[in-house]
Design an enzyme around this catalytic site. Structure first.
Site, PDB file in Angstrom:
ATOM      1  N   GLU A  49     -78.216  41.129  40.638  1.00 29.59           N
ATOM      2  CA  GLU A  49     -78.480  42.093  41.701  1.00 29.59           C
ATOM      3  C   GLU A  49     -79.330  41.448  42.806  1.00 29.59           C
ATOM      4  OE1 GLU A  49     -79.877  45.793  39.911  1.00 29.59           O
ATOM      5  OE2 GLU A  49     -81.341  45.925  41.523  1.00 29.59           O
ATOM      6  N   CYS A  96     -84.013  40.190  48.919  1.00 31.50           N
ATOM      7  CA  CYS A  96     -84.697  40.066  47.631  1.00 31.50           C
ATOM      8  C   CYS A  96     -83.691  39.504  46.630  1.00 31.50           C
ATOM      9  CB  CYS A  96     -85.178  41.453  47.197  1.00 31.50           C
ATOM     10  SG  CYS A  96     -85.880  41.482  45.547  1.00 31.50           S
ATOM     11  N   CYS A 108     -84.404  39.196  31.863  1.00 36.64           N
ATOM     12  CA  CYS A 108     -85.786  38.705  31.912  1.00 36.64           C
ATOM     13  C   CYS A 108     -86.389  38.857  30.524  1.00 36.64           C
ATOM     14  CB  CYS A 108     -86.582  39.541  32.923  1.00 36.64           C
ATOM     15  SG  CYS A 108     -88.303  39.035  33.107  1.00 36.64           S
ATOM     16  N   CYS A 112     -92.055  43.706  30.694  1.00 37.71           N
ATOM     17  CA  CYS A 112     -92.938  44.715  31.321  1.00 37.71           C
ATOM     18  C   CYS A 112     -92.354  46.106  31.059  1.00 37.71           C
ATOM     19  CB  CYS A 112     -93.057  44.469  32.826  1.00 37.71           C
ATOM     20  SG  CYS A 112     -93.768  42.855  33.209  1.00 37.71           S
ATOM     21  N   CYS A 149     -90.167  48.215  33.678  1.00 33.58           N
ATOM     22  CA  CYS A 149     -89.167  47.476  34.459  1.00 33.58           C
ATOM     23  C   CYS A 149     -87.795  47.510  33.795  1.00 33.58           C
ATOM     24  CB  CYS A 149     -89.634  46.043  34.636  1.00 33.58           C
ATOM     25  SG  CYS A 149     -88.478  45.017  35.564  1.00 33.58           S
ATOM     26  N   LEU A 196    -100.114  42.402  39.271  1.00 34.41           N
ATOM     27  CA  LEU A 196    -101.350  42.640  38.509  1.00 34.41           C
ATOM     28  C   LEU A 196    -101.247  43.949  37.727  1.00 34.41           C
ATOM     29  CD1 LEU A 196    -103.897  40.982  38.169  1.00 34.41           C
ATOM     30  CD2 LEU A 196    -104.969  42.338  39.966  1.00 34.41           C
ATOM     31  N   HIS A 197    -101.057  45.040  38.429  1.00 38.55           N
ATOM     32  CA  HIS A 197    -100.776  46.365  37.850  1.00 38.55           C
ATOM     33  C   HIS A 197    -101.892  46.987  37.028  1.00 38.55           C
ATOM     34  CE1 HIS A 197     -96.882  45.617  39.442  1.00 38.55           C
ATOM     35  NE2 HIS A 197     -96.405  44.929  38.441  1.00 38.55           N
ATOM     36  N   CYS A 226     -86.306  47.226  40.596  1.00 39.57           N
ATOM     37  CA  CYS A 226     -85.730  46.013  40.013  1.00 39.57           C
ATOM     38  C   CYS A 226     -84.751  46.303  38.900  1.00 39.57           C
ATOM     39  CB  CYS A 226     -86.831  45.167  39.385  1.00 39.57           C
ATOM     40  SG  CYS A 226     -87.988  44.567  40.544  1.00 39.57           S
TER      41      CYS A 226
HETATM   42  N1  SAH Z   1     -91.077  38.779  37.332  1.00 40.21           N
HETATM   43  C1  SAH Z   1     -91.655  38.839  38.638  1.00 40.21           C
HETATM   44  C2  SAH Z   1     -90.744  39.372  39.723  1.00 40.21           C
HETATM   45  C3  SAH Z   1     -89.870  40.534  39.446  1.00 40.21           C
HETATM   46  S1  SAH Z   1     -90.321  42.171  39.703  1.00 40.21           S
HETATM   47  C4  SAH Z   1     -92.929  39.626  38.594  1.00 40.21           C
HETATM   48  O1  SAH Z   1     -93.297  40.145  37.551  1.00 40.21           O
HETATM   49  O2  SAH Z   1     -93.618  39.691  39.609  1.00 40.21           O
HETATM   50  C5  SAH Z   1     -90.991  42.465  41.283  1.00 40.21           C
HETATM   51  C6  SAH Z   1     -92.112  43.500  41.244  1.00 40.21           C
HETATM   52  O3  SAH Z   1     -91.619  44.833  40.967  1.00 40.21           O
HETATM   53  C7  SAH Z   1     -93.141  43.218  40.172  1.00 40.21           C
HETATM   54  O4  SAH Z   1     -94.423  43.464  40.674  1.00 40.21           O
HETATM   55  C8  SAH Z   1     -92.773  44.230  39.100  1.00 40.21           C
HETATM   56  O5  SAH Z   1     -93.833  44.454  38.222  1.00 40.21           O
HETATM   57  C9  SAH Z   1     -92.387  45.425  39.927  1.00 40.21           C
HETATM   58  N2  SAH Z   1     -91.576  46.443  39.238  1.00 40.21           N
HETATM   59  C10 SAH Z   1     -90.653  46.264  38.299  1.00 40.21           C
HETATM   60  N3  SAH Z   1     -90.119  47.445  37.918  1.00 40.21           N
HETATM   61  C11 SAH Z   1     -90.732  48.383  38.651  1.00 40.21           C
HETATM   62  C12 SAH Z   1     -90.624  49.812  38.704  1.00 40.21           C
HETATM   63  N4  SAH Z   1     -89.782  50.473  37.927  1.00 40.21           N
HETATM   64  N5  SAH Z   1     -91.408  50.454  39.580  1.00 40.21           N
HETATM   65  C13 SAH Z   1     -92.266  49.774  40.384  1.00 40.21           C
HETATM   66  N6  SAH Z   1     -92.417  48.452  40.369  1.00 40.21           N
HETATM   67  C14 SAH Z   1     -91.654  47.746  39.501  1.00 40.21           C
END
Ligand code: SAH
Length: 384
Positions: free
Chosen positions: A121, A134, A141, A145, A148, A244-245, A362
């Site tokens: 995608e 993007c 992956c 997380c 995600c 970071l989150h 994502c």
């Molecule tokens: N693996 C990398 C890049 C991919 S995700 C990373 O972790 O940064 C890009 C961003 O989108 C990351 O900050 C990820 O945590 C966030 N993300 C993924 N799923 C999401 C969702 N459902 N809602 C909001 N942010 C999300």
């Protein structure tokens, strides 16, 4: 001759060896993925084929400046050389299988099928100041997380350099738009595919190729500390974004398994190293999840971590996925979180929720494609 070339210059990826029978020997055993060769490698390959170096330069420009998808389109190359090229190389396909545009027209998501049939995608976002793409860095992956969608099926394989470049080139060919910014924020953890990522960045910014400014590239990572240090040594001018989150390790572990491996302190130290080496301001991404990480107290903790650093915080209301129970924070909480950070002098923006009507988070389009493919079969769900 080209077999020795393949060995010397371009390593056949592991997955290709495994699947060689499925792809057909012809394609992958004897031909080279030409779009994954950088300028010097292509020049050397042409030399080994007994061709003049300016032919290599022309072909590189066809591939990377004019983003052609076949040797036939290279009109200043003789038919005989086109044939010779076809015998020795192939141009990796990034074939669109679906496309969805948001109602406001600002965001288009693309699904691309690769040579081995895997689907990835990519997203085109049109802003007033230019177009941003993007891209994905892996098929699936393995970071896990919780919120995600990209990680639900695990990692299938790394993307090759040509597959990363191919997403951008295909989007330009399809949309007719020029791309001014690239963010590696799609499916996958870019630092889990480090070598290809760095080669991709160097090729995308090569003046013989697309010649994008390094400053217009952002790479987002969940925080693989060794790789941040390694990237600092590459002396690239790209923007590093850290997912970071959460403002403390306990809260981060609840959302991101990688937090069991690296502490926030280690990540921030690596970011300081990156900043010292490159002078580039770091971005921190913080997806706000209702009742998980969106309290005022957490905003204060986050401010404590980042105060005094040259950085930027991107607040992202979490985009709920159906496999998890997470909800996005209420607007009042999001505003409050932002204001609290600002009181401590931290640069912060709320990421515009572009294209949520087309499942912009994502991996969600790919996930729903794969789900539907399972149910209905391939052909029913093409949107075009
Ligand atoms: N693996 C990398 C890049 C991919 S995700 C990373 O972790 O940064 C890009 C961003 O989108 C990351 O900050 C990820 O945590 C966030 N993300 C993924 N799923 C999401 C969702 N459902 N809602 C909001 N942010 C999300």
């Amino acid at each position: 001759m080209i077999n020795s070339l393949a060995k010397g210059i371009y390593k056949v990826p592991e997955y290709m060896n495994k699947n060689i029978l499925a792809f057909g020997k012809e394609l992958f055993m004897e031909r080279i993925d030409i779009k994954s060769l950088n300028y010097e490698e292509l020049m050397k390959a042409m030399e080994q084929l007994g061709e003049k170096s300016f032919r290599g330069k022309q072909i590189y420009q066809w591939l990377h400046q004019k983003s052609v998808e076949s040797f036939e389109e290279m009109t200043n190359i003789s038919k005989a050389l086109q044939e010779k090229m076809k015998e020795n190389f192939y141009i990796a396909k990034t074939e669109m299988v679906d496309k969805l545009t948001s109602k406001d027209g600002s965001t288009t998501k693309f699904l691309f099928a690769l040579e081995d049939g895997k689907v990835i995608e990519s997203v085109l976002m049109k802003y007033k100041h230019g177009n941003s793409v993007c891209i994905s860095s892996q098929v699936g992956c393995r970071m896990g997380c919780n919120f995600c969608a990209s990680t639900l099926g695990g990692l299938e394989r790394n993307l090759t350099v040509s597959e990363m470049l191919g997403q951008i080139y295909a989007i330009m060919n399809i949309s007719g738009e020029r791309v001014s910014n690239v963010v590696v924020m799609g499916t996958g953890e870019p630092f889990d595919n480090y070598e290809n990522l760095v080669k991709f960045i160097k090729m995308l910014t090569d003046e013989q190729g697309y010649n994008l400014s390094q400053r217009n590239i952002t790479v987002s990572t969940c925080g693989i500390v060794e790789k941040i240090h390694q990237l600092a040594q590459e002396k690239l001018q790209i923007t590093l974004a850290i997912s970071l989150h959460a403002p403390n390790d306990a809260a981060r572990k609840k959302l991101m398994p990688i937090a069991n491996k690296y502490t926030i302190k280690e990540i921030l130290e690596a970011c300081d190293t990156y900043y010292k080496a490159t002078g580039r301001r770091i971005s921190f991404e913080y997806s706000l999840v209702k009742n998980e990480n969106d309290s005022r107290e957490y905003a204060i903790q986050l401010a404590g971590l980042l105060r005094g650093k040259n950085c930027h915080v991107n607040l992202i209301p979490v985009n709920p996925i159906k496999e998890r129970n997470y909800k996005d924070s209420d607007l009042a909480y999001i505003q409050e979180f932002k204001l609290t950070l600002e009181k401590f002098g931290i640069n912060v923006t709320i990421r515009r929720e572009m294209g949520r009507d087309i499942d912009a988070a994502c991996g969600q389009l790919r996930k729903s494609y794969m789900d539907k493919k399972g149910e209905k079969g391939h052909e029913d769900i093409f949107h075009n």
